[in-house]
Write an enzyme that holds these catalytic residues in place. Structure first.
Site, PDB file in Angstrom:
ATOM      1  N   ILE A   1     -41.264  10.741  24.072  1.00  0.00           N
ATOM      2  CA  ILE A   1     -41.104  11.955  24.859  1.00  0.00           C
ATOM      3  C   ILE A   1     -42.250  12.093  25.850  1.00  0.00           C
ATOM      4  O   ILE A   1     -43.343  11.566  25.638  1.00  0.00           O
ATOM      5  CB  ILE A   1     -41.019  13.192  23.926  1.00  0.00           C
ATOM      6  N   CYS A   2     -41.968  12.775  26.953  1.00  0.00           N
ATOM      7  CA  CYS A   2     -42.958  13.134  27.973  1.00  0.00           C
ATOM      8  C   CYS A   2     -43.449  11.895  28.728  1.00  0.00           C
ATOM      9  O   CYS A   2     -42.667  11.198  29.355  1.00  0.00           O
ATOM     10  CB  CYS A   2     -44.096  13.911  27.321  1.00  0.00           C
ATOM     11  N   ALA A   3     -44.750  11.597  28.646  1.00  0.00           N
ATOM     12  CA  ALA A   3     -45.276  10.420  29.336  1.00  0.00           C
ATOM     13  C   ALA A   3     -45.102   9.142  28.531  1.00  0.00           C
ATOM     14  O   ALA A   3     -45.285   8.037  29.060  1.00  0.00           O
ATOM     15  CB  ALA A   3     -46.760  10.620  29.651  1.00  0.00           C
TER      16      ALA A   3
END
Length: 403
Positions: A117-119
């Site tokens: 998730i995210c970066a």
């Protein structure tokens, strides 16, 4: 006699720079679903200080997990604004961990479920070429870092084959539920999401009564007490969000030591003991997280109750979420003349349950909310009351809670 099937095994590594919300929510949801989740430190110590000074005691070192087999490996991301300012990038740290890369490669080769998730999708999975040929998503700031072999998709969560990717903190619940569905099916998702009041649309709202100005002397000083059995999601989301808004949040243990074991097994390390925190009073705000039996412990803590009563007498803000409203505020007269909300199962414990259908309720200097699924809305509403609507909007946008 039939034997019960073994629980699904999940690995979630953490490292300096890991985003607290993105780690704690998948841990919480997967454990609620019945999974055996191992939180592994990718560093050289079990105690890991992740973003915003949140300290977590891992279950074991990643090196000690290397020989184990898992049904799912989940990579949390980083808090991106700090990354842009030269902070410690958790997703990049995971991406640079050779031990983790080797584990995930073997895991993927066996055709098992993996997620980020995210970066972490671009900075870890894609950097290892493990998203080649897949559709995937990530934080909007980092989607452009996907190589041409990855098809970027504008969606909160993308499931493509055995790869699951998500965008950021505010979509962590949707991401975690997607993982639960992949492991256990849609029926289990309903069992978890409904009582927690999870909702998928962004944005927040609150029912405000008897509006008053909350006064803060410079940087808001906030006390958040912890007891064994508190809801880790509620505590971590509130600490993460308020520290993003630059509040001085003091996490204090009401137990015999600074390590507090939350309801679903996350071991949170408090900043100080409650008696030390009490010496720093007065506070601009005191917030009590819920969860049983943590709320009962906190409700029976004379020192905390005394602090709350002084807070009320001085007309300074205080609040609670979930079970803490019913087991901390109500029994000690801290809701006298006030409207409040709490989780549905405890609404009958309030003298006035007329507001219990609302997710967040503000009555003068008291702010309450219902459950883990409303914790992010609650935190953003707190920031609006303390620091104003513009700051609340900046926080919500940073969390990806507003489009």
């Amino acid at each position: 006699m039939a034997t019960s099937p073994s629980p699904k095994k999940v690995l979630l590594p953490i490292v300096a720079g890991t985003e607290p919300i993105e780690a704690s929510i998948p841990i919480d949801f997967l454990r609620r679903a019945g999974a055996d989740v191992t939180v592994a430190s990718a560093g050289d110590a079990l105690l890991v200080e992740i973003m915003y000074g949140v300290k977590i005691m891992a279950d074991e070192l990643l090196a000690d997990s290397a020989a184990a087999s898992y049904d799912l490996i989940v990579l949390p991301g980083s808090q991106l604004s700090r990354m842009m300012q030269g902070g410690v990038p958790g997703a990049a740290n995971l991406g640079a961990c050779a031990t983790l890369e080797g584990m995930v490669r073997k895991h993927v080769e066996k055709g098992r479920l993996y997620a980020a998730i995210c970066a972490a999708p671009p900075l870890a999975l894609a950097s290892w070429c493990l998203l080649d040929g897949h559709k995937a998503t990530g934080h909007p700031w980092f989607v452009e870092k996907f190589p041409p072999e990855v098809t970027a998709v504008d969606a909160n969560v993308v499931v493509d084959g055995n790869a699951v990717t998500g965008t950021g903190p505010a979509t962590s619940m949707e991401f975690a539920l997607a993982l639960v569905e992949q492991l256990y099916g849609k029926e289990k998702v309903e069992q978890i999401a409904k009582p927690m009041l999870v909702r998928y649309e962004g944005g927040y709202s609150m029912n405000e009564l008897n509006s008053v100005q909350w006064h803060c002397s410079g940087t808001p000083k906030v006390l958040l007490p912890l007891g064994n059995g508190i809801e880790e999601m509620e505590a971590i989301i509130i600490v993460d969000a308020l520290r993003r808004a630059n509040a001085d949040v003091i996490v204090a243990s009401a137990e015999d030591g600074v390590v507090v074991t939350a309801r679903h097994g996350t071991r949170i390390v408090a900043d100080v003991m409650l008696d030390e925190a009490a010496d720093r009073a007065p506070f601009d705000l005191i917030i009590v997280p819920g969860g049983m039996p943590g709320a009962k412990t906190l409700g029976g803590c004379e020192q905390l109750v005394a602090l709350l009563k002084k807070q009320a007498e001085a007309n300074r803000p205080y609040g609670a979420i979930g079970a803490a409203t019913a087991h901390v505020l109500e029994p000690h007269g801290l809701l006298k003349g006030k409207k409040a909300t709490t989780c549905a199962s405890m609404a009958g414990l309030l003298a006035d349950d007329s507001e219990c259908e609302n997710r967040v309720v503000v009555d003068g200097n008291v702010i309450t909310s219902r459950s883990p699924g409303t914790a992010m809305e609650y935190a953003v509403a707190v920031v609006e009351e303390m620091l104003g609507r513009d700051e609340a909007r900046r926080l919500a946008e940073g969390l990806l809670f507003l489009g």
